[in-house]
Design a protein around this motif. Structure first.
Motif, PDB file in Angstrom:
ATOM      1  N   ARG A  13       1.183  -1.722   0.297  1.00  0.00           N
ATOM      2  CA  ARG A  13      -0.537   0.202   0.341  1.00  0.00           C
ATOM      3  C   ARG A  13       0.918   1.051   0.062  1.00  0.00           C
ATOM      4  O   ARG A  13       1.700   1.041   0.804  1.00  0.00           O
ATOM      5  N   THR A  14       0.751   2.404  -0.595  1.00  0.00           N
ATOM      6  CA  THR A  14       1.054   3.478  -0.434  1.00  0.00           C
ATOM      7  C   THR A  14      -0.116   4.508  -0.135  1.00  0.00           C
ATOM      8  O   THR A  14      -1.395   4.705   0.165  1.00  0.00           O
ATOM      9  N   ALA A  15       0.941   5.656   0.897  1.00  0.00           N
ATOM     10  CA  ALA A  15       0.489   6.638   1.131  1.00  0.00           C
ATOM     11  C   ALA A  15      -0.469   7.666   0.279  1.00  0.00           C
ATOM     12  O   ALA A  15      -0.520   7.617  -0.052  1.00  0.00           O
ATOM     13  N   SER A  16      -2.265   7.628   1.155  1.00  0.00           N
ATOM     14  CA  SER A  16      -2.414   8.763  -0.133  1.00  0.00           C
ATOM     15  C   SER A  16      -1.895  10.038  -0.608  1.00  0.00           C
ATOM     16  O   SER A  16      -1.785  10.092   0.667  1.00  0.00           O
ATOM     17  N   PRO A  17      -2.395  10.672  -0.854  1.00  0.00           N
ATOM     18  CA  PRO A  17      -2.084  12.219  -1.001  1.00  0.00           C
ATOM     19  C   PRO A  17      -2.956  12.888   0.564  1.00  0.00           C
ATOM     20  O   PRO A  17      -1.967  13.664   0.798  1.00  0.00           O
ATOM     21  N   HIS A  18      -4.189  12.750   0.499  1.00  0.00           N
ATOM     22  CA  HIS A  18      -4.243  13.217   1.931  1.00  0.00           C
ATOM     23  C   HIS A  18      -3.049  12.724   3.548  1.00  0.00           C
ATOM     24  O   HIS A  18      -2.903  13.668   4.530  1.00  0.00           O
ATOM     25  N   THR A  19      -2.555  11.113   3.788  1.00  0.00           N
ATOM     26  CA  THR A  19      -1.567  10.619   4.360  1.00  0.00           C
ATOM     27  C   THR A  19      -0.492  11.537   4.160  1.00  0.00           C
ATOM     28  O   THR A  19       0.371  11.858   5.252  1.00  0.00           O
ATOM     29  N   ALA A  20      -0.156  11.431   2.921  1.00  0.00           N
ATOM     30  CA  ALA A  20       1.482  12.243   2.726  1.00  0.00           C
ATOM     31  C   ALA A  20       1.243  13.500   3.651  1.00  0.00           C
ATOM     32  O   ALA A  20       2.486  13.850   4.071  1.00  0.00           O
ATOM     33  N   ARG A  21       0.387  14.214   3.130  1.00  0.00           N
ATOM     34  CA  ARG A  21       0.180  16.180   3.320  1.00  0.00           C
ATOM     35  C   ARG A  21      -0.119  15.928   4.977  1.00  0.00           C
ATOM     36  O   ARG A  21       0.956  16.693   5.591  1.00  0.00           O
ATOM     37  N   LEU A  22      -0.371  14.710   5.758  1.00  0.00           N
ATOM     38  CA  LEU A  22      -0.562  15.155   7.386  1.00  0.00           C
ATOM     39  C   LEU A  22       0.866  14.023   7.946  1.00  0.00           C
ATOM     40  O   LEU A  22       1.724  15.387   7.969  1.00  0.00           O
ATOM     41  N   ILE A  23       1.460  13.415   7.093  1.00  0.00           N
ATOM     42  CA  ILE A  23       3.028  13.300   6.936  1.00  0.00           C
ATOM     43  C   ILE A  23       3.872  14.135   7.518  1.00  0.00           C
ATOM     44  O   ILE A  23       4.792  14.472   7.794  1.00  0.00           O
ATOM     45  N   ASN A  24       3.921  14.894   6.067  1.00  0.00           N
ATOM     46  CA  ASN A  24       5.021  16.304   6.199  1.00  0.00           C
ATOM     47  C   ASN A  24       4.625  17.389   6.523  1.00  0.00           C
ATOM     48  O   ASN A  24       5.268  18.183   7.057  1.00  0.00           O
ATOM     49  N   ASP A  25       2.973  17.654   7.144  1.00  0.00           N
ATOM     50  CA  ASP A  25       3.070  18.405   7.973  1.00  0.00           C
ATOM     51  C   ASP A  25       3.317  18.454   9.689  1.00  0.00           C
ATOM     52  O   ASP A  25       3.911  19.001  10.462  1.00  0.00           O
ATOM     53  N   TRP A  26       3.454  16.891  10.018  1.00  0.00           N
ATOM     54  CA  TRP A  26       3.911  16.588  11.194  1.00  0.00           C
ATOM     55  C   TRP A  26       5.720  17.524  10.998  1.00  0.00           C
ATOM     56  O   TRP A  26       5.961  17.256  12.023  1.00  0.00           O
TER      57      TRP A  26
END
Length: 373
Positions: A3-16
């Motif tokens: 599985r790859t991270a969804s765009p939303h999850t990727a944004r949360l990871i980058n934000d954090w």
């Protein structure tokens, strides 16, 4: 197929990632965030705009670096966006601290123990007093460090030997009084262990044991970066463990009463164990290390942590000289390589641990949400 991270999850990871850098290092420009995160200029620009709009960060000034053209804007976390409380339940008092999202204390209070008052009411009153001191009206999370055993299933107090009037209504009672604010109850030695792991002597050690030496004895166990509580919440409750020395227990060997008696035998002031340890002679420290090493050997034989932190009022007062002596005895008497250090978290380690965990829970709530969660 992975599985790859969804765009939303990727944004949360980058934000954090960016938010955590700002928490740890202070204000930065977009260019500095890009350099430290390794993200593209466009991605950093988007996340900065997104977090400014969400009220997580704001412009706090301009870079003072001498360069052609306008200085770069600096962004920092909005410290008063949210507040958490850390609480310590002691046999004689309840201490509360209110902190902003950076961990800075902005209010504090301490109330004496009163067996006539319901435990949830007493803790609530201490929190309310700290809120008044901070001039804050709302909390976003509370973590309480308490003596005794906390049931890992219910999350509530199961047993406190030193406070017989405290019972299993602390958690639900506080949740009702605080109107839905997230509340966590944790054993106080466990919170000291987590504080040392995040802020102190155990940073970089994902497996270690913390031995708390005070009036009572306790152990916090961190395995692969996670707190080990045991099936019923009693992991680390070694005070009643037998030592094999004349039928005595670990409490009999290195508890506060035992340390005072040992000090008396060495001609030291014995009214207060901490004061006695601070005036310790080499002979007294040798004798105390012999005793502490027995408790530590039991921990090492079962867990093989490789790293042991001495904490608690007595452990911290004895400091590096005791830690070095205990390490020497472990190296001599056990086949397991074990380093021993003294705790370094400043201030009240239980409250510091409670605040750290409260903030971690707050940050997870902020950055771990998927759409619809």
């Amino acid at each position: 197929m992975p599985r790859t991270a969804s765009p939303h999850t990727a944004r949360l990871i980058n934000d954090w990632m960016a938010y955590d850098l700002l928490l740890g290092h202070g204000p930065m420009s977009r260019a500095e965030l890009q350099q430290r995160t390794g993200l593209s200029r466009a991605t950093v620009g988007d996340l900065v705009d997104r977090m400014v709009e969400a009220g997580l960060i704001s412009q706090v000034g301009q870079s003072q670096t001498r360069r052609r053209g306008p200085n770069a804007l600096l962004y920092g976390v909005v410290a008063d966006r949210a507040h958490v409380a850390g609480v310590e339940v002691r046999p004689d008092q309840v201490i509360a601290s209110v902190n902003d999202v950076t961990g800075r204390q902005i209010g504090a209070a301490a109330l004496p123990q009163d067996q006539r008052v319901e435990p949830d009411r007493l803790v609530y009153d201490a929190i309310a007093a700290a809120l008044a001191d901070a001039k804050v009206t709302h909390l976003d999370g509370v973590v309480i460090g308490t003596l005794g055993i906390v049931d890992p299933v219910s999350g509530d107090v199961a047993f406190i030997w030193a406070l017989p009037t405290w019972h299993a209504n602390l958690l639900p009672g506080l949740r009702d009084r605080l109107g839905g604010v997230p509340v966590l109850v944790e054993n106080e030695v466990n919170l000291v262990g987590l504080a040392e792991h995040r802020l102190g002597a155990a940073r970089g050690h994902d497996t270690f044991a913390l031995l708390s030496l005070g009036e009572g004895i306790g152990v916090a166990v961190i395995l692969d970066g996670r707190l080990h509580r045991g099936r019923s919440g009693g992991a680390g409750e070694i005070a009643t463990a037998p030592t094999g020395l004349g039928g005595g227990t670990v409490q009999d060997l290195v508890g506060g009463h035992a340390v005072r008696e040992l000090a008396r035998q060495h001609g030291l002031p014995a009214d207060d164990a901490v004061s006695a340890v601070r005036q310790a002679t080499p002979a007294f420290l040798d004798a105390l290390a012999d005793r502490v090493a027995i408790a530590a050997m039991g921990i090492c034989a079962v867990l093989d942590p490789g790293f042991v932190v001495l904490a608690g009022e007595i452990g911290r007062a004895a400091g590096a000289p005791l830690a070095a002596r205990v390490e020497e005895r472990l190296q001599r008497d056990t086949p397991l390589p074990t380093e021993v250090a003294v705790g370094t978290v400043e201030g009240d380690p239980v409250v510091r641990g409670a605040v750290v965990i409260a903030l971690e829970r707050l940050h997870r709530q902020t950055f771990d949400r998927e759409p619809g969660s």
